[in-house]
Design an enzyme around this catalytic site. Structure first.
Site, PDB file in Angstrom:
ATOM      1  CB  SER A 182      -0.957   0.021   1.198  1.00 21.67           C
ATOM      2  OG  SER A 182      -0.248   0.011   2.427  1.00 21.67           O
ATOM      3  CE  LYS A 207      -2.842   1.381   5.341  1.00 18.59           C
ATOM      4  NZ  LYS A 207      -2.531   0.877   4.001  1.00 18.59           N
TER       5      LYS A 207
END
Length: 341
Positions: free
Chosen positions: A238, A283
């Site tokens: 990611s 996140k």
């Protein structure tokens, strides 16, 4: 022993048993939460996160932070309950993160390989965006493949049987046109020196009539340009988008982040397409806690991101690397950007 003491002991025993069980026995869940973030324009342990050698690097300020998710395993009952009520963590079945029957070491190796693949894709996507030349490299050499012991990861393939190689597809075409048992002559560059090497082809696993070399060709920067990513103990794919943006920022004039604090996430392929990731809400929390003003969200994660957007954090929907660069330019110019809202 009088009745009062017996009553007290009868009341305390269940409490003691519950306390012992809660602190000793683990639950089949892991806790996910905000993990550390890293400024891809900055340093970690005295090294540039994205280190560029062999080319002039444009000065950068501000932040382009990649974000991570923390995973806490082997939780006892009390720990799991504490994470559940915290509001910043979520519990998911342990089997979703650590599949039963798969050794932990194998899972860690897979995550690390995904991270390394994302670094390679990020580099190529950025070079293509900047219209910089690339070379064909050997990414992996199969342990049981014909090339094992002859070719090495990192070798630059210059030609095969006298035909120049300019793209990974050229390697596939050259090998597929030959038969098992044919001897292939390759000119490679290894440690700045050219070598001519020979490999006897095997049979391709899915088509025994075609030749098989047993390598994975990829692309990379053409020397003297050299790009190194210096983040250890991070897994998964990611970070690709933020790595690409950092490399573009360093190799082009101006500042993509406009000197501000931008964070984000997203996989990236060599063509610059941005893909979805897991744990978007954690996140975003981590980014906001670190001071981010803008967060780049893969388009496929927008619906999830809208559900728990930290207050004051601007979400920018991203589908491609080109779109991400354009959105950052639009923010600097005060223009509207694609939003998850």
């Amino acid at each position: 022993m009088n009745r009062r003491i017996l009553t007290l002991l009868a009341a305390l025993v269940p409490v003691l048993v519950l306390g012992l069980a809660g602190s000793v026995f683990t639950v089949p869940f892991v806790a996910l939460g905000p993990g550390p973030t890293f400024n891809t324009l900055g340093e970690v342990d005295g090294k540039q996160v994205v280190d560029v050698q062999g080319a002039e690097v444009d000065p950068t300020t501000g932040n382009l932070n990649m974000t991570t998710v923390s995973v806490r395993d082997r939780l006892n009952i009390f720990e799991a309950f504490g994470f559940w009520v915290s509001g910043e963590h979520g519990l998911v079945p342990r089997a979703e993160v650590y599949p039963p029957g798969v050794p932990r070491e194998e899972i860690d190796r897979s995550n690390q390989q995904e991270f390394e693949n994302s670094e390679a894709s990020a580099e190529v996507a950025a070079l293509h965006f900047l219209n910089l030349p690339t070379v064909v490299l050997i990414g992996e050499v199969g342990e049981d493949g014909p090339a094992n012991g002859v070719l090495r990861p990192g070798d630059e393939i210059i030609s095969i049987d006298g035909t120049p190689i300019s793209a990974p597809k050229d390697v596939v075409d050259a090998v597929s046109a030959r038969k098992p048992g044919d001897v292939l002559s390759l000119v490679v560059r290894r440690e700045a020196a050219e070598q001519t090497l020979s490999v006897t082809l095997g049979a391709r696993p899915d088509d025994a009539a075609k030749g098989y070399l047993g390598i994975t060709p990829t692309e990379g920067a053409r020397p003297p340009l050299r790009v190194t990513f210096n983040l250890a103990d991070i897994g998964g794919p990611s970070a690709g988008l933020m790595f690409s943006l950092a490399l573009i920022d360093k190799l082009s004039p101006g500042e993509l982040d406009n000197g501000r604090f931008v964070a984000g996430t997203g996989t990236i392929d060599q063509a610059g397409a941005v893909g979805p990731i897991g744990g978007i809400q954690y996140k975003m929390m981590a980014a906001k806690d670190e001071g981010a003003e803008t967060f780049l969200v893969p388009a496929a994660n927008c619906a999830e991101a809208r559900q728990r957007t930290p207050e004051g954090l601007r979400l920018v929907k991203v589908e491609t690397l080109t779109g991400a660069v354009q959105s950052l330019a639009d923010i600097g110019a005060g223009r509207e950007t694609p939003s998850c809202g």
